[in-house]
Structure formats: structure tokens, C-alpha cells
Write an enzyme that holds these catalytic residues in place. Sequence first.
Site, mmCIF file in Angstrom:
data_model
loop_
_atom_site.group_PDB
_atom_site.id
_atom_site.type_symbol
_atom_site.label_atom_id
_atom_site.label_comp_id
_atom_site.label_asym_id
_atom_site.label_seq_id
_atom_site.Cartn_x
_atom_site.Cartn_y
_atom_site.Cartn_z
ATOM 1 C CE1 TYR A 40 -3.147 2.363 0.750
ATOM 2 C CE2 TYR A 40 -2.453 3.417 2.402
ATOM 3 C CZ TYR A 40 -3.591 3.306 1.461
ATOM 4 O OH TYR A 40 -4.708 4.472 1.357
ATOM 5 C CG ASP B 90 5.540 3.655 1.516
ATOM 6 O OD1 ASP B 90 5.736 4.136 2.317
ATOM 7 O OD2 ASP B 90 4.414 3.180 0.353
ATOM 8 C CE LYS C 234 0.649 4.523 7.911
ATOM 9 N NZ LYS C 234 1.029 4.142 6.932
HETATM 10 C C1 LIG Z 1 0.145 4.970 5.928
HETATM 11 C C2 LIG Z 1 0.961 4.384 4.956
HETATM 12 C C3 LIG Z 1 1.023 4.685 4.038
HETATM 13 C C4 LIG Z 1 0.112 6.283 3.059
HETATM 14 O O1 LIG Z 1 0.041 7.522 4.733
HETATM 15 P P1 LIG Z 1 -1.444 8.017 4.974
HETATM 16 O O2 LIG Z 1 -0.904 9.021 5.714
HETATM 17 O O3 LIG Z 1 -2.256 7.817 5.514
HETATM 18 O O4 LIG Z 1 -1.692 8.591 3.383
HETATM 19 C C5 LIG Z 1 1.212 5.024 2.844
HETATM 20 N N1 LIG Z 1 2.259 3.830 2.411
HETATM 21 C C6 LIG Z 1 2.641 2.956 3.447
HETATM 22 C C7 LIG Z 1 3.685 1.683 3.817
HETATM 23 C C8 LIG Z 1 1.393 3.465 4.717
HETATM 24 O O5 LIG Z 1 1.734 2.183 5.694
#
Ligand SMILES: *Cc1c(COP(=O)(O)O)cnc(C)c1O
Length: 411
Positions: free
Chosen positions: A128, A223, A251
Site C-alpha cells: 500500500y 516506502d 506516521k
Molecule cells: C500509511 C501508509 C501510507 C499512507 O499514509 P497516509 O498518511 O495514510 O496517507 C503509505 N505507505 C505506507 C507503507 C503506509 O503504511
Amino acid sequence: MPGGVSSPVRAFKSVGGQPIVFDHVKGAYVWDVDGNQYIDYVGTWGPAICGHAHPEVIAALQAALEKGTSFGAPCALENVLAEMVIAAVPSIEMVRFVNSGTEACMAVLRLIRAFTKREKVIKFEGCYHGHADMFLVKAGSGVATLGLPDSPGVPKSVTSNTLTAPYNDLEAVKALFEENPEEIAGVILEPVVGNAGFITPDAGFLEGLRELTQEYGALLVFDEVMTGFRIAYGGAQEKFGITPDLTTLGKIIGGGLPVGAYGGRRDIMSMVAPAGPMYQAGTLSGNPLAMTAGIKTLELLQKPGTYEYLDKITKQLADGLLAIAKETDNEACGGQISAMFGMFFCPGPVHNYEDAKKADTNKFGRFHRGMLERGIYLAPSQFEAGFTSCAHTEADIEKTLQAARDVMSSL
Ligand SMILES: *Cc1c(COP(=O)(O)O)cnc(C)c1O
């Protein structure tokens, strides 16, 4: 509000029942509006690694609040956090702050396309990277949980340049490069997957991607929105010793306020406006409150012994869960790295999303409800990793394992 929530992962659609409405949070605990207390393993989906509402973060925020909530002009706190991120994350020489992980991933994709002058990108099934159109192809997180891997409303023209491969499958990546010579801008992945459940990279997978991208003139993007400052202070790239060209963060670096960031090699980042021609902007980007919470959170994480402690209690939890599953004749597999863990109700091993889908989601739903009734708050999906924090004690873990023993003996 659709489904009663502001983000689908908060709903209990896949585990049954109604979502719990929180009133307040502190340390390792959350309280719902009826006054019930839970030990929390979601940690607001990652940011709360020092524990919820840490007194030092709250105090720093209160002081920052007096100076105003948004400047719309440079703020010295951005430089402080930028220097901390650059010092910590091996790949990052320059960084741009944004407001969410989604934004960071959207921007990094535009950047790799701008830099390479190529349009195709490889992502992995079950990973994701936020909810932007071009990433909603075989995606993880809520889309996996709800079984909506390819969302309606996303034009084919946008995703036709998104190629996918199974995680941990270097041969599949190699084949994509061979079929699309000089067309692939880059490869983006979660270096440890948390959005299809917890899945670790096989030995040689990250190294192989590093070599393949270099061989084909493409860029490698980690990511680390979830894994940054969680798998290790310097993220998965520090832990595994593989340096990508670019990295996305979010995060933890916002300490619980809305934040994201992307960064990497100076020559690539120099393309971002106004240093270069690639446009990307944000009214609230780098705002003083988010910067303050991020700086204080990273300072707290720098205390000696932090990651040793996180690893110890998380191992106690993950090993304990697997041992209890075995004792109670429930087929399960899983593991942990640092403060990230997961367990699937299937024999395993789980190397990719196809394997993860073999897990018994019905059983997970019953497990989740049983744990909730015993005051343990787990992510309401088989396809999400769990998180611990510095505020979790061995007694919290013991209490959690006791609850798991009760629940698993009646599954
Ligand atoms: C949470 C997450 C996102 C998206 O971040 P948001 O702040 O919710 O838009 C993208 N990549 C990874 C790996 C994530 O865990």
C-alpha cells in the site's frame, strides 16, 4: 460519514461488529466513550511509537501552539526535523515535507518519472502506498481487507503504467524489466510489508532489486511511511543495509500530527520546485505543530536502549502468540522485527500477498472480537501489521498473552 468512519481501516467490516469510538489515549492504552480501557496494538496506525500522548510531546506542542498553528512561510523547526531525518535515514540527502504518506508517495512517483523521463513503475501485490489513483492496483491495507484491490473511479489510462509483481519474486521483476526496456522509471515497495499483514523480505530480495534497478537505469524507492523509525531508527534501509535512491516517510515523523516526507539523492531531489521544474506544493506542509511533535518523538527515540527494548517486548508478544496458537491447535505463522509484528491464521510461511490470502480471516474475526472483549485492541484486519510502543510493559504483554490463551482455546 460513509461506513461511519473517516478512513475505512477503522471500520470493523472484515471482523464483524461496530468500530469502537475512542474518547482519549495515553501510553499503551486507549479508552472508549463508554469508559472501557484497552491495551492498544494499533498505535494510531504507527505514529504512537513512544506511547500515546507522551507528556514531553504534549508539553512541546503546548509551547508551539502559543506561537501559532501554521505560518505558510519557512519555519526553523522544518530545518531541525530535516536535519534529524537526513542524519538518520541513509538514502536521504535532501527532504521535502508534505501532509500525509499518500502525498509523499504521489510526489515521489512524479519525481522518479520526471528524473528518468520514463512513465512505467513497478509495485508489488499487497503493498500500500496511499490512496492515489496510480497506486490502487492490487493494493494492500483497507483495499485488501475489504477485497477491493482495484478501485472504481481510477481511469485505466492512469494505471496502465503501473506494473505489478508478487512480493519476494525477483524473477517476476526481472521479466517486467525485460519486457519494458528503458520504460520503467522505478520500483516502489514496502521494504518490510505491513499492509498485507506482516511480511518480511526474503534474503537477497532487497539486494536483487537494488541491482536490477541499477542495471536497467531505474530508481529504487523504499516506502518507509510505516517502517521508518520503527524497524530501526534509520528504517528498514538501515536494518538491511540496502540504500534506495528515494524514500517516503510519514506516521512516526509527525508524532501523531498529519505529516509525510519524501527525500533521497541530492541530484534527484534538486528537481523539486522551486529548486527544479517538478511541481509539488502544500498550504500546511512543514507546519510548526507537526514539526514539533516529530522532533520531540525522534528525540525520545534516540534514548539509548529504545530499539532493544522495543525488540524485546515485541518478540515476547509475537513468540508468545505463536506458542499459544500451537498449544491450542490453531494453525498460525508470523513474526516480528523491532516494534512491528504480525500473525496469520495459516500454516505459512507467508512470502507474498497470495500466501497471506490463504489465512483464515473468519477465524481472525473471532479472535479479534474475543480479544476486544478482554480489553485488547488489535487492528481490525488480518491484513494489517501490529505495533508496540515504548510505553508497553512486559505486564501488558503478559496480560495480552493471557487473553490470547483464553480466546484461542475456544476458536
Ligand atoms: C500509511 C501508509 C501510507 C499512507 O499514509 P497516509 O498518511 O495514510 O496517507 C503509505 N505507505 C505506507 C507503507 C503506509 O503504511
